[in-house]
Design a protein around this motif. Sequence first.
Motif, PDB file in Angstrom:
ATOM      1  N   SER A 204       1.129  -1.441  -0.087  1.00 19.19           N
ATOM      2  CA  SER A 204      -0.236   0.010   0.403  1.00 19.19           C
ATOM      3  C   SER A 204       1.073   1.166  -0.311  1.00 19.19           C
ATOM      4  N   ASP A 205       0.012   2.584  -0.570  1.00 20.17           N
ATOM      5  CA  ASP A 205       0.971   3.211  -0.898  1.00 20.17           C
ATOM      6  C   ASP A 205       1.237   3.971   0.824  1.00 20.17           C
ATOM      7  N   LYS A 206       2.137   4.712   1.300  1.00 18.34           N
ATOM      8  CA  LYS A 206       1.947   5.788   2.213  1.00 18.34           C
ATOM      9  C   LYS A 206       0.909   6.725   1.976  1.00 18.34           C
ATOM     10  N   ILE A 207       0.698   7.259   1.233  1.00 16.27           N
ATOM     11  CA  ILE A 207      -0.490   8.661   1.317  1.00 16.27           C
ATOM     12  C   ILE A 207      -1.256   8.112  -0.264  1.00 16.27           C
ATOM     13  N   VAL A 208      -2.466   8.514   0.453  1.00 14.70           N
ATOM     14  CA  VAL A 208      -3.238   8.298  -0.808  1.00 14.70           C
ATOM     15  C   VAL A 208      -4.306   8.887  -1.167  1.00 14.70           C
ATOM     16  N   ASN A 209      -4.553  10.216  -2.168  1.00 15.97           N
ATOM     17  CA  ASN A 209      -5.817  10.585  -2.460  1.00 15.97           C
ATOM     18  C   ASN A 209      -6.997   9.772  -3.029  1.00 15.97           C
ATOM     19  N   LYS A 210      -8.007   9.897  -2.584  1.00 19.77           N
ATOM     20  CA  LYS A 210      -9.549   9.342  -3.182  1.00 19.77           C
ATOM     21  C   LYS A 210      -9.871  10.430  -3.152  1.00 19.77           C
ATOM     22  N   ASN A 211     -10.868  10.690  -3.294  1.00 21.54           N
ATOM     23  CA  ASN A 211     -11.713  11.537  -3.703  1.00 21.54           C
ATOM     24  C   ASN A 211     -12.037  12.532  -2.781  1.00 21.54           C
ATOM     25  N   GLY A 212     -11.271  13.164  -3.014  1.00 20.60           N
ATOM     26  CA  GLY A 212     -10.920  14.569  -2.052  1.00 20.60           C
ATOM     27  C   GLY A 212     -10.633  14.059  -1.461  1.00 20.60           C
ATOM     28  N   VAL A 213     -10.070  13.269  -0.450  1.00 13.91           N
ATOM     29  CA  VAL A 213      -9.599  12.748   1.276  1.00 13.91           C
ATOM     30  C   VAL A 213      -8.388  12.639   0.790  1.00 13.91           C
ATOM     31  N   LYS A 214      -7.044  13.022   1.531  1.00 15.62           N
ATOM     32  CA  LYS A 214      -6.269  12.364   1.817  1.00 15.62           C
ATOM     33  C   LYS A 214      -6.061  11.275   2.932  1.00 15.62           C
ATOM     34  N   TYR A 215      -5.791   9.794   2.503  1.00 20.80           N
ATOM     35  CA  TYR A 215      -5.336   8.837   3.467  1.00 20.80           C
ATOM     36  C   TYR A 215      -3.903   8.727   3.739  1.00 20.80           C
ATOM     37  N   TYR A 216      -3.529   8.466   5.281  1.00 20.38           N
ATOM     38  CA  TYR A 216      -2.018   8.198   5.393  1.00 20.38           C
ATOM     39  C   TYR A 216      -2.005   6.778   6.379  1.00 20.38           C
ATOM     40  N   LEU A 217      -1.434   5.566   5.536  1.00 23.27           N
ATOM     41  CA  LEU A 217      -0.962   5.009   6.029  1.00 23.27           C
ATOM     42  C   LEU A 217       0.230   5.203   7.112  1.00 23.27           C
ATOM     43  N   THR A 218       0.149   4.781   9.052  1.00 17.50           N
ATOM     44  CA  THR A 218       1.431   5.280   9.345  1.00 17.50           C
ATOM     45  C   THR A 218       1.347   4.270  10.678  1.00 17.50           C
ATOM     46  N   SER A 219       1.641   2.143  10.706  1.00 17.63           N
ATOM     47  CA  SER A 219       1.844   1.706  10.831  1.00 17.63           C
ATOM     48  C   SER A 219       3.630   1.917  11.089  1.00 17.63           C
ATOM     49  N   CYS A 220       3.533   1.926  12.192  1.00 21.35           N
ATOM     50  CA  CYS A 220       5.492   2.382  12.593  1.00 21.35           C
ATOM     51  C   CYS A 220       6.484   1.362  11.642  1.00 21.35           C
ATOM     52  N   ASP A 221       6.106   0.093  10.809  1.00 19.34           N
ATOM     53  CA  ASP A 221       7.152  -0.283  11.014  1.00 19.34           C
ATOM     54  C   ASP A 221       7.094  -0.493   9.659  1.00 19.34           C
ATOM     55  N   GLN A 222       6.429   1.048   8.756  1.00 22.19           N
ATOM     56  CA  GLN A 222       6.161   1.110   7.072  1.00 22.19           C
ATOM     57  C   GLN A 222       6.245   2.406   7.139  1.00 22.19           C
ATOM     58  N   VAL A 223       6.744   3.051   7.990  1.00 18.88           N
ATOM     59  CA  VAL A 223       7.774   4.389   7.723  1.00 18.88           C
ATOM     60  C   VAL A 223       8.531   4.611   8.516  1.00 18.88           C
ATOM     61  N   ASP A 224       9.029   3.382   9.109  1.00 15.36           N
ATOM     62  CA  ASP A 224      11.080   3.437   9.483  1.00 15.36           C
ATOM     63  C   ASP A 224      10.287   4.011  11.001  1.00 15.36           C
ATOM     64  N   ASN A 225       9.676   3.798  11.723  1.00 12.97           N
ATOM     65  CA  ASN A 225       9.689   4.052  12.744  1.00 12.97           C
ATOM     66  C   ASN A 225       9.992   5.288  12.924  1.00 12.97           C
ATOM     67  N   LYS A 226       8.734   6.647  12.356  1.00 13.49           N
ATOM     68  CA  LYS A 226       9.231   8.078  12.016  1.00 13.49           C
ATOM     69  C   LYS A 226       7.592   8.342  12.323  1.00 13.49           C
ATOM     70  N   LEU A 227       7.699   9.715  13.071  1.00 15.48           N
ATOM     71  CA  LEU A 227       5.823  10.250  13.000  1.00 15.48           C
ATOM     72  C   LEU A 227       5.889  11.084  11.907  1.00 15.48           C
ATOM     73  N   THR A 228       4.326  10.148  10.757  1.00 13.47           N
ATOM     74  CA  THR A 228       4.160  10.818   9.098  1.00 13.47           C
ATOM     75  C   THR A 228       3.296  12.463  10.000  1.00 13.47           C
ATOM     76  N   GLU A 229       3.647  13.776   9.394  1.00 11.14           N
ATOM     77  CA  GLU A 229       3.459  14.527   9.398  1.00 11.14           C
ATOM     78  C   GLU A 229       2.106  15.046   8.677  1.00 11.14           C
ATOM     79  N   ILE A 230       1.013  15.317   9.405  1.00 11.43           N
ATOM     80  CA  ILE A 230      -0.869  15.323   8.483  1.00 11.43           C
ATOM     81  C   ILE A 230      -0.630  16.327   7.657  1.00 11.43           C
ATOM     82  N   LEU A 231      -0.821  17.097   6.457  1.00  9.31           N
ATOM     83  CA  LEU A 231      -0.937  18.139   6.080  1.00  9.31           C
ATOM     84  C   LEU A 231      -2.258  18.406   5.098  1.00  9.31           C
ATOM     85  N   LEU A 232      -2.631  19.212   6.061  1.00  7.56           N
ATOM     86  CA  LEU A 232      -4.184  19.632   5.591  1.00  7.56           C
ATOM     87  C   LEU A 232      -4.634  20.682   4.378  1.00  7.56           C
TER      88      LEU A 232
END
Length: 232
Positions: A204-232
Amino acid sequence: MKIYAISDLHISTNTNKPMDVFGGNWVGYIEKIQADWEEKVSDGDLVLIGGDISWAMDISDAEKDIKTFSHLKGKKIMIKGNHDYWWSGIGKVRDILPEGFYALQNDCFKCGNVIICGSRCWSVPGSPDFAEQDMKIYMRETERLRLSLSSALKIKEEGDKLIALVHFPPFNVHREDSNFTKLFEEFGVDAVVYGHLHGKSVRSDKIVNKNGVKYYLTSCDQVDNKLTEILL
């Protein structure tokens, strides 16, 4: 104010559930998350925690696990994951939370012009693991998510941004519509944070744009154990 997210901490200070048996990404992962957190987060920021917080079976052990993150800056907003067996009754959960933590359940949390709502959700139709017995839980989680979104709508003002914090992926691998994605679109959600997915097989992609909504996958092992910044 900045907004960050991380999911699936799987803390096990009081249980014999070492995560490093699942591979190199899990070796020293808690320390890596904490170090990244300390580098990025200020007092006025929000950190969203998308479920599977603790391996504890009872709430007293979960309290000890959660406290391993209590010294870190920011307001911490969390929801229940499928492995949070200790989470029984929202009142009891909130009673044990350290200062600066908030647990969502059928409601929302507002900070500045940002409203956080959400629910655990569940596996969705079209997923490989979705079986007939899952439909009842899927429909129940749909209503729980609707309750949380409805509570957000009651306090939402012009210019406010809406973030949904869930545990399960809200769509299948083909990114088909689900009850959850339809609710996000109906209520005008700006971004969705989710976790649950682990391992090298995740495509799965870490960020997906679908119908105007931005989806963030943030499972720690999938993001190299780093916090993901959520941009609005």
